[in-house]
Each structure stands twice: as structure tokens, then as C-alpha cells.
Enzyme design. Structure first.
Site, PDB file in Angstrom:
ATOM      1  N   ASP A  46       2.741  -7.612  -0.976  1.00 56.00           N
ATOM      2  CA  ASP A  46       2.450  -8.449  -2.142  1.00 56.00           C
ATOM      3  C   ASP A  46       1.117  -9.167  -1.969  1.00 56.00           C
ATOM      4  O   ASP A  46       0.391  -9.364  -2.957  1.00 56.00           O
ATOM      5  CB  ASP A  46       3.566  -9.463  -2.372  1.00 56.00           C
ATOM      6  CG  ASP A  46       4.719  -8.871  -3.167  1.00 56.00           C
ATOM      7  OD1 ASP A  46       4.468  -8.378  -4.276  1.00 56.00           O
ATOM      8  OD2 ASP A  46       5.856  -8.886  -2.680  1.00 56.00           O
ATOM      9  N   HIS A  61      14.425  -7.198  -4.571  1.00 56.01           N
ATOM     10  CA  HIS A  61      14.000  -5.860  -4.985  1.00 56.01           C
ATOM     11  C   HIS A  61      15.136  -4.834  -4.907  1.00 56.01           C
ATOM     12  O   HIS A  61      14.872  -3.632  -4.887  1.00 56.01           O
ATOM     13  CB  HIS A  61      12.846  -5.392  -4.101  1.00 56.01           C
ATOM     14  CG  HIS A  61      11.640  -6.286  -4.164  1.00 56.01           C
ATOM     15  ND1 HIS A  61      10.905  -6.462  -5.313  1.00 56.01           N
ATOM     16  CD2 HIS A  61      11.055  -7.051  -3.214  1.00 56.01           C
ATOM     17  CE1 HIS A  61       9.913  -7.300  -5.079  1.00 56.01           C
ATOM     18  NE2 HIS A  61       9.982  -7.679  -3.815  1.00 56.01           N
ATOM     19  N   GLU A 106       2.613 -14.710   0.734  1.00 58.99           N
ATOM     20  CA  GLU A 106       2.351 -13.378   0.194  1.00 58.99           C
ATOM     21  C   GLU A 106       1.497 -13.411  -1.076  1.00 58.99           C
ATOM     22  O   GLU A 106       1.479 -12.451  -1.837  1.00 58.99           O
ATOM     23  CB  GLU A 106       3.662 -12.636  -0.068  1.00 58.99           C
ATOM     24  CG  GLU A 106       4.688 -13.396  -0.887  1.00 58.99           C
ATOM     25  CD  GLU A 106       5.990 -12.631  -1.050  1.00 58.99           C
ATOM     26  OE1 GLU A 106       6.026 -11.414  -0.766  1.00 58.99           O
ATOM     27  OE2 GLU A 106       6.982 -13.258  -1.477  1.00 58.99           O
TER      28      GLU A 106
END
Length: 255
Positions: free
Chosen positions: A178, A47, A152
Site C-alpha cells: 500500500d 482483504h 502504509e
């Protein structure tokens, strides 16, 4: 070659603490983290805008420090795993692991033949540009590497027991944000459904002798999760630590 004291401590059932890095990669960052008492730094490539060259520099800054470099690759691909390990990463946090088959593939990428398929490159960054016995270097590299499967997604939770049963997976890392998206309850990380997933993950870790890891945004959450069985804790992340610390000070001064 350097060993990995974080992996050894976690395998003994002890705690290890660090933080996640999404934004800040100053040359002095590893020394700052080590001076603050961190055992590891967990860099996020999924990310962020971090590239492999930046990771190589960050890992090199850690030489001589009691700080273990761990990284979340941009994706679940051999090319990222093998290159990050060759650059000096001592741990990998693999995103969205959802099956035992995926877990076995990931482990194979971290092991040299005949145990796996990691390609050979010695005398480089990961073995500190030194000579030495190749077989011994292979043994140390495999022994020191932490392989974390991120749980996740709803499917990952459903298959967490079989994932943790895979030899070479060292632990599970909770991905609460997530997971909340996957469950259709975005941002509700204190939901009973998230807590049920955490219970399932912790039970699988305990059953298979693996450790549980998390990123806790506050001290209170970190303590609560440690009471439940988490032993590897990233306390917050670089953006949050800087923004919250500055906001607290400025608001106090204004008040």
C-alpha cells in the site's frame, strides 16, 4: 486468562515469527501453524471474506496451543476493535494509521475506563468463559493486547515519529505494498523511496522503544529486514505458501 508470550518476547527485544492468513480457515489450521513453529497467526479481515463468527472459531481453536491470535480489522472503527478483542484476539494490526490522534483513539478502544472506552463483557470468549476478579481480568486484557499501527501511506511515514510516541501503541507494522501505491510507485517495494520510509519507521520505533513488524514474502527479504531491525516477522501468507510450494514441487517433477 491467558497471557501473550509474543508481546513479552518482543518487548524483551526478541524475535517472533508467524504468517498471515487471507484464505484458509480449516479447524486444523492453528494446530498446523503451531506444529510448524509459528508463534502467532495474523488474520486479515480487510482483504478477505472472513467474518466475526469465523474469527471466533479460529481463536477458539487456539486454546491450548502456543499460538497467539492477531487480526487486522476491516477498518479503523471501535465496533471492530471491541468485538474482536471480546472474541479472543490478543493483537490488532490497525490499517493506514496516519496521525497521533488516530493512534490515541485506537488505543482508547483497547482500554477499559478510566484509561479508555472499551465496553465491559466478562465471562465470555476473551476470558475463556471463566469467573474471577474483574479488575484483574481488565489488567491482564490490557497487558496482553498488542496494538500495531500500520505505516502504509505517505502521510503515515511523515507522521511516524508522533505515532510511535503514543503510549499504548506497541509497534509499527510496515505495509510496503500500500505504501508503494501511496507514493505513486505501485509494486516497487524495493525502491529507494520505500527503503527511506523503512529507515524512518525503524528509527521512530527505536527512539520510542517500540518494535517493528513486517510481512516478508521470502526468506531472503525477511533476513535482510531483520538485519535492519525488524523483530516481528510474518513469513509469507497462506495463499503464497500453498501456491509456491505446490508450484515448486510440480515444476521439479515435470523437469
Amino acid at each position: 486468562m491467558r497471557s501473550n508470550p509474543v508481546k513479552k518476547a518482543l518487548q524483551r527485544g526478541e524475535n517472533a515469527f508467524g504468517t498471515m492468513i487471507f484464505e484458509l480457515t480449516s479447524p486444523g489450521l492453528p494446530a498446523i501453524l503451531a506444529s510448524a513453529g509459528a508463534d502467532f497467526a495474523l488474520y486479515d479481515m480487510e482483504h478477505s471474506g472472513f467474518d466475526l463468527d469465523e474469527m471466533k472459531r479460529q481463536f477458539s481453536y487456539m486454546r491450548g496451543l502456543d499460538l497467539v491470535p492477531i487480526v487486522r480489522p476491516p477498518g479503523k472503527q471501535y465496533q471492530f476493535v471491541s468485538r474482536l478483542l471480546d472474541l479472543g484476539a490478543m493483537g490488532l494490526m490497525m490499517p493506514m494509521v496516519e496521525s497521533a490522534e488516530e493512534a490515541r483513539d485506537i488505543v482508547s478502544w483497547t482500554r477499559y475506563p478510566p484509561k479508555g472506552q472499551r465496553g465491559a463483557m466478562f465471562g465470555g470468549a476473551h476470558d475463556d468463559y471463566a469467573g474471577g476478579d474483574i479488575a484483574e481480568k481488565m489488567r491482564i486484557a490490557e497487558d496482553r493486547t498488542i496494538v500495531l499501527a500500520m505505516i502504509e501511506t505517505e502521510r503515515g511515514v511523515a507522521n511516524v515519529d508522533e505515532i510511535m510516541a503514543v503510549d499504548g501503541i506497541d509497534g509499527a507494522h510496515l505495509g510496503q505494498f500500500d505504501l508503494s501505491l501511496s507514493l505513486g510507485i505501485p509494486g516497487q517495494t524495493d525502491s529507494p523511496r520505500i527503503n527511506e520510509a523503512i529507515d524512518a519507521m525503524l528509527a521512530a520505533c527505536q527512539r520510542h522503544g517500540k518494535f517493528a513488524a513486517c510481512m516478508a514474502p521470502t526468506v531472503e527479504i525477511a533476513r535482510a529486514w531483520m538485519d535492519r531491525g525488524f523483530t516481528m516477522v510474518s513469513y509469507s501468507y497462506d495463499i503464497g505458501l500453498l501456491a509456491n510450494g505446490l508450484a515448486d514441487g510440480i515444476n521439479t517433477l515435470k523437469g
